[in-house]
Design an enzyme around this catalytic site. Sequence first.
Site, mmCIF file in Angstrom:
data_model
loop_
_atom_site.group_PDB
_atom_site.id
_atom_site.type_symbol
_atom_site.label_atom_id
_atom_site.label_comp_id
_atom_site.label_asym_id
_atom_site.label_seq_id
_atom_site.Cartn_x
_atom_site.Cartn_y
_atom_site.Cartn_z
ATOM 1 N N ARG A 19 21.463 17.257 26.732
ATOM 2 C CA ARG A 19 22.052 17.150 25.393
ATOM 3 C C ARG A 19 21.241 17.814 24.281
ATOM 4 O O ARG A 19 21.833 18.351 23.341
ATOM 5 C CB ARG A 19 22.293 15.670 25.065
ATOM 6 C CG ARG A 19 23.399 15.034 25.906
ATOM 7 C CD ARG A 19 23.486 13.543 25.694
ATOM 8 N NE ARG A 19 22.236 12.900 26.079
ATOM 9 C CZ ARG A 19 21.766 11.786 25.517
ATOM 10 N NH1 ARG A 19 22.419 11.211 24.530
ATOM 11 N NH2 ARG A 19 20.639 11.256 25.936
ATOM 12 N N PRO B 229 23.595 19.976 34.147
ATOM 13 C CA PRO B 229 25.058 20.074 34.187
ATOM 14 C C PRO B 229 25.673 19.118 33.183
ATOM 15 O O PRO B 229 25.305 17.941 33.137
ATOM 16 C CB PRO B 229 25.391 19.667 35.627
ATOM 17 C CG PRO B 229 24.236 18.827 36.069
ATOM 18 C CD PRO B 229 23.031 19.363 35.358
ATOM 19 N N LYS C 184 21.032 14.756 41.776
ATOM 20 C CA LYS C 184 20.678 14.254 40.447
ATOM 21 C C LYS C 184 21.168 12.817 40.348
ATOM 22 O O LYS C 184 22.328 12.529 40.622
ATOM 23 C CB LYS C 184 21.304 15.102 39.335
ATOM 24 C CG LYS C 184 20.880 14.680 37.932
ATOM 25 C CD LYS C 184 21.386 15.677 36.890
ATOM 26 C CE LYS C 184 20.777 15.395 35.520
ATOM 27 N NZ LYS C 184 21.385 14.234 34.850
ATOM 28 N N HIS D 20 17.162 11.125 36.050
ATOM 29 C CA HIS D 20 17.319 10.795 34.634
ATOM 30 C C HIS D 20 16.729 9.414 34.426
ATOM 31 O O HIS D 20 17.076 8.467 35.152
ATOM 32 C CB HIS D 20 18.799 10.813 34.238
ATOM 33 C CG HIS D 20 19.035 10.520 32.791
ATOM 34 N ND1 HIS D 20 19.324 11.507 31.882
ATOM 35 C CD2 HIS D 20 18.996 9.353 32.092
ATOM 36 C CE1 HIS D 20 19.476 10.960 30.678
ATOM 37 N NE2 HIS D 20 19.268 9.653 30.784
ATOM 38 N N GLN E 2 27.493 21.744 40.794
ATOM 39 C CA GLN E 2 27.343 20.293 40.946
ATOM 40 C C GLN E 2 28.674 19.633 41.269
ATOM 41 O O GLN E 2 29.673 19.858 40.571
ATOM 42 C CB GLN E 2 26.760 19.640 39.701
ATOM 43 C CG GLN E 2 26.355 18.193 39.993
ATOM 44 C CD GLN E 2 25.989 17.386 38.777
ATOM 45 O OE1 GLN E 2 26.851 17.083 37.965
ATOM 46 N NE2 GLN E 2 24.724 17.027 38.645
ATOM 47 N N CYS F 224 26.207 10.626 36.761
ATOM 48 C CA CYS F 224 27.114 10.533 35.613
ATOM 49 C C CYS F 224 27.512 9.083 35.357
ATOM 50 O O CYS F 224 28.033 8.406 36.252
ATOM 51 C CB CYS F 224 28.363 11.375 35.846
ATOM 52 S SG CYS F 224 29.523 11.289 34.455
ATOM 53 N N ASN G 82 14.215 14.261 33.746
ATOM 54 C CA ASN G 82 15.299 14.468 32.793
ATOM 55 C C ASN G 82 15.428 13.247 31.889
ATOM 56 O O ASN G 82 15.287 12.123 32.349
ATOM 57 C CB ASN G 82 16.601 14.720 33.570
ATOM 58 C CG ASN G 82 17.837 14.816 32.692
ATOM 59 O OD1 ASN G 82 18.820 14.130 32.930
ATOM 60 N ND2 ASN G 82 17.802 15.659 31.690
ATOM 61 N N GLY G 83 15.665 13.508 30.605
ATOM 62 C CA GLY G 83 15.880 12.422 29.663
ATOM 63 C C GLY G 83 14.951 12.493 28.468
ATOM 64 O O GLY G 83 13.731 12.479 28.629
#
Length: 334
Positions: free
Chosen positions: A228, A17, A140, A170, A71, A101, A203-204
């Site tokens: 990204r 997201p 997340k 992440h 999300q 976030c 993630n990452g």
Amino acid sequence: MNIGNLKLRKHPLLLAPMEDVTDPSFRLLCKKYGADLMYTEFVSADALIRSIEKTQRKLKIFDEERPVGIQLYGKEIDAMVEAAKIAAEAGPELIDINFGCPVKKIAGKGAGAGMLRDIPKMVEMTRQIVEAVELPVTVKTRLGWDDSSKEIVEVAEKLQDTGIKALTIHGRTRAQMYNGEADWSLIGEVKNNPRMHIPIIGNGDLTNPVKAKKYLDKYGVDALMIGRPSIGRPWIFKEIRHYLDTGELLELPKIPEHVEMIRENLSSSIEWLGERRGILHMRRHLAISFKGLRNFRELKIRMLRADTAEEVNQCLDEIKERYADCVSTVETYE
């Protein structure tokens, strides 16, 4: 891999997201290139329960892009529970809670990664959301708030105990934002914790197929989430899937194919948001696309300043003609 009653292939690839990125037009494009599960942009619980039209639009899901998770983010438990009920009525496959976030306007107010400073509240919020909806609930998050509070191994156990069906991590702290390298070793610790039985999604820094396979093999996660690196390059899902399945690197698209992909995204974005807003929404993709082309700066500036679809398409035509024999890539396979 299963997330509750949602059945996915082994080692699925998930589109992360991303605010102002993962609207239906981009999700559909990523689906076309092989993403197995999509997520909406961040949905504010406070705005959703106030029936803000812009936020309500984020709940729109098209059948051809499924499966999709909605999300949510927010700092108050009651608001998040009510928002989860509203989101569930939109018919997603799952509800995801944003505890990751890092941006100041969200984390600084106690939502998103800001919840990492109040683990008991994070856990209680998650528990109440799980109890409030029948859909699978996932989370997340990040490794911790900063280097002194990387408590993800313990936090993961507590979140699992609330009844969530999957956990995405992440590999950075909130303090890192998106700087430095993601630390996958702690993601691996969570996955290899014998107490954990739900899917763990990494993630990452998943910027190319070689790195994706390396992390998958080394840390044993159940799935990979790509954020990204997909901006301006939605075919990354196809690249990674091909490499995971065959061990061979897929031939990258040439600029004419890339141009047509951007044109398709532009058309869908305008259809979804209208010409002006659709073009503004696409500028993030346009700014990253075609990275590495020689003598491109002037044309890039003109494209980013274009105010009409006709002007953008004229720039795309020029790119297609000028760089017809060039290959599209924004990442080397190191």
